[in-house]
Structure formats: C-alpha cells, structure tokens
Design a protein around this motif. Structure first.
Motif, short mmCIF file in Angstrom:
data_model
loop_
_atom_site.label_atom_id
_atom_site.label_comp_id
_atom_site.label_asym_id
_atom_site.label_seq_id
_atom_site.Cartn_x
_atom_site.Cartn_y
_atom_site.Cartn_z
N MET A 239 0.81 -1.22 0.00
CA MET A 239 0.00 0.00 0.00
C MET A 239 0.84 1.26 0.00
O MET A 239 0.30 2.36 -0.09
CB MET A 239 -0.93 0.00 1.24
N ALA A 240 2.18 1.10 0.10
CA ALA A 240 3.03 2.29 0.21
C ALA A 240 3.19 2.94 -1.15
O ALA A 240 3.29 2.28 -2.17
CB ALA A 240 4.38 1.91 0.79
N VAL A 241 3.17 4.27 -1.15
CA VAL A 241 3.36 5.03 -2.39
C VAL A 241 4.56 5.96 -2.29
O VAL A 241 4.96 6.57 -3.28
CB VAL A 241 2.10 5.86 -2.72
N CYS A 242 5.15 6.05 -1.12
CA CYS A 242 6.32 6.90 -0.97
C CYS A 242 7.19 6.37 0.16
O CYS A 242 6.80 5.46 0.89
CB CYS A 242 5.91 8.35 -0.70
N GLY A 243 8.41 6.91 0.28
CA GLY A 243 9.33 6.48 1.33
C GLY A 243 10.55 5.78 0.74
O GLY A 243 10.95 6.03 -0.40
N ILE A 244 11.15 4.87 1.54
CA ILE A 244 12.38 4.18 1.14
C ILE A 244 12.03 3.02 0.22
O ILE A 244 11.13 2.23 0.50
CB ILE A 244 13.15 3.67 2.35
N GLY A 245 12.79 2.89 -0.89
CA GLY A 245 12.58 1.80 -1.83
C GLY A 245 13.91 1.26 -2.36
O GLY A 245 14.97 1.55 -1.81
N GLN A 299 14.61 6.69 -2.58
CA GLN A 299 13.54 7.28 -1.78
C GLN A 299 12.59 8.04 -2.68
O GLN A 299 13.00 8.80 -3.55
CB GLN A 299 14.11 8.22 -0.71
N VAL A 300 11.29 7.82 -2.45
CA VAL A 300 10.23 8.58 -3.14
C VAL A 300 9.66 9.59 -2.14
O VAL A 300 9.20 9.20 -1.05
CB VAL A 300 9.13 7.64 -3.66
N GLN A 301 9.74 10.86 -2.46
CA GLN A 301 9.31 11.91 -1.56
C GLN A 301 7.79 11.83 -1.36
O GLN A 301 7.03 11.73 -2.31
CB GLN A 301 9.69 13.29 -2.12
N CYS A 302 7.38 11.86 -0.12
CA CYS A 302 5.94 11.83 0.19
C CYS A 302 5.36 13.25 0.10
O CYS A 302 5.99 14.23 0.54
CB CYS A 302 5.72 11.28 1.60
N PRO A 303 4.11 13.41 -0.45
CA PRO A 303 3.47 14.75 -0.50
C PRO A 303 3.10 15.23 0.90
O PRO A 303 2.91 14.44 1.82
CB PRO A 303 2.22 14.48 -1.36
N GLU A 304 2.98 16.59 1.06
CA GLU A 304 2.65 17.15 2.37
C GLU A 304 1.21 16.85 2.76
O GLU A 304 0.91 16.63 3.92
CB GLU A 304 2.90 18.66 2.35
#
Length: 314
Positions: A239-245, A299-304
């Motif tokens: 379910m993750a769309v951002c963070g460490i990959g 890393q994929v930057q997560c939106p605010e």
C-alpha cells in the motif's frame, strides 16, 4: 620377491671324491619392514660323479710320515652370471647376484697334483671354496617415451606479438626436472623399469619439454562486467506510495571470443571468469574483478497533504 633359480654350477671337483655344485637366485624386490627374503643359494652333491676320473695318487717323500702338501689357489675369475660367462648389461636378468670361480688344488712340494684328502688331513686349513657370490653391475633401464602432453596453456592473449616472433613453433626439445611454467610447453615422460645397482650406469633424464605450437591455439576469451540502467524506485509494502525503496538493474558477465570466423559476444553463467576466481591457462586475469552493484536504496518523496485510497467494499 625373488627370481627363478639359476642353472646348477659346474662341479667343484674334477676328479676323485664327490664335489659340490651350487645354484643361486636374485632379489627382485626388497621385502617390507620386519620380513626376510627366502634362501638365495643352494648346494648339493655333484650329480655327474660317475664320469669323474681318478685323481693322482698321493706323493709320499722318502722317510716322511706323510706327504708334504699345501693348497694352491688360483685367481678369482670375473663376476659372471650363473648360466654363462657372458653378461648382457642391457638385460635386468643378467645383473645383480652373480658368481665368480677359482681353481683350488692340493699339491705336493714339487707342484704335482695330489688327492685333496692329503691337504684336508694335514695341518693345512680346511678345504677352501672355489665358488663365491658377487654383484654384477645393473644399469638403469627405462621405458619408452610417453606421448606428448597437451600444451600447458589453452589459449593465447596476444596473437600479433606471437606472429612477429619465432617462439612457439613447437621445436627445441630440452630435458627438464620441472615444468617451468614461465613458458608454454608440452611434456613427455618415461619411467624407471630397473634402477641402477652395484655401480651400473645411472638413469638418464625422465622428462623432456618442448615449446607448444602456439599457432594452433585459439585466442583467449575476454571477460567483462556489463551493467544495465537502474529501474524505477520500488517502494516496499503493497500500500506504500512513498518512502524508502530499491532500484535494481541487470548485471552479468560477458564473454567475447574472437576467431577466424568472427567475434562472438555472449553472456556466461559462470561469473567466476569476471571475478578472476577462474582463469583459463594462458589467459590474462580479469581487468575489473569487482562486480558492479545490482541494486541500491532510493527514496520517493511523500506529498505534504494526506492522500487516501478508495473505499473498500462493504
């Protein structure tokens, strides 16, 4: 291990009373620790006594209680085989334990022959032997040469340099005691069949080396790492769309083979050729043995603002 018995020797007596004859055998292989060889010599009474002539009658000087006699000893012959005096030093059966002979006679003061009993019954020593064991020189005997081995290298790395030199045409045979790995070579060997003994000729060299005919060898394959581009950053978790990959890419060991029919480039399943763990004899070691990275973290930057997915079914 011992050989066969030799023929019986000539009788020790040429006239009169019974004499002795001898036969011998040789040691072919020394026994192990704690063991002994069987009997190597046998003596028996001569079997041809019926044809021996009578010996001269004892001489008795006037007024003497008995003959004045002595043993007269001839010179020892050369060492001979048991069956004949001819020695073939190229034959292992004609060396080792042999026999030498001498003539022993009982003679009176005037030198004439008398019966040996006169010497045996007088103050002279007991009967002296006329046969004695001796050692015949054993020359070293070696086998025929083996076939030439394969070349010590499987391929060449610099054919241009080879064609401009006179080395590698498969000539110049040299005797050797080691493989001398500095130069490509082929070897042939022979083995010792019978070692040198009792002052016989020593063994010749058992190994010969000559340079390979390098013109018949193929070019050595070249191995190098091939790395593709990194893919997109993949985030862990369903379910993750951002963070460490993680980003991954294809990395493989590539083999390049050049020949008269062209150049072949292909992927090899054995990466040890690229790491340098395996090198074909004659080939150069891997120029870059360190395998490139297959993956690294990203890393994929997560939106605010908070983002939510669709509602699940009731």
């Amino acid at each position: 291990v011992v050989g066969q018995w030799s023929e019986w020797s000539v009788c020790s007596k040429t006239c009169g009373l019974l004499g002795n004859e001898h036969r011998l055998r040789t040691v072919l292989e020394a026994p192990g620790a704690g063991r002994r060889c069987p009997v190597l010599s046998q003596t028996r009474t001569c079997r041809n006594v019926s044809i021996l002539p009578d010996c001269p009658q004892p001489l008795r000087p006037t007024g003497a209680p008995g003959p004045i006699v002595r043993w007269r000893l001839g010179s020892w012959s050369g060492c001979q085989t048991f069956t004949s005096g001819n020695v073939n030093r190229g034959n292992a059966t004609d060396c080792g334990l042999g026999v030498r002979r001498r003539i022993v006679n009982c003679v009176a003061e005037n030198g004439s022959l008398v019966d040996e009993l006169n010497c045996k019954r007088s103050s002279q020593k007991r009967s002296l032997t006329n046969v004695q064991a001796c050692n015949l020189p054993c020359d070293c005997i070696v086998s025929s040469w083996s076939a030439w081995s394969e070349c010590s290298i499987e391929c060449i790395t610099n054919r241009t340099l080879l064609l401009s030199s006179s080395f590698g045409n498969g000539s110049h045979i040299n005797s050797t005691t080691d493989e001398d790995p500095d130069n490509p070579h082929v070897l042939r060997t022979r083995t010792v069949i019978h070692a040198s003994q009792f002052g016989g000729d020593s063994c010749p060299h058992l190994r010969e080396r000559k340079e390979c005919n390098l013109h018949d060898l193929p070019d050595c394959p070249q191995y190098e790492w091939v790395a593709g581009d990194f893919g997109a950053c993949e985030i862990h978790g369903t379910m993750a769309v951002c963070g460490i990959g993680v980003q991954t890419r294809l990395v493989y060991c590539q083999e390049t083979v050049s020949g008269t029919s062209g150049t072949i480039v292909r992927q090899t399943s054995d990466e040890r050729f690229c790491t340098g763990e395996v090198t074909l004899p004659g080939a150069s070691p891997a120029s870059n043995p360190v395998k490139p990275l297959v993956s690294w973290t990203c890393q994929v930057q997560c939106p605010e603002d908070c983002q939510m997915g669709q509602w699940a079914a009731w």
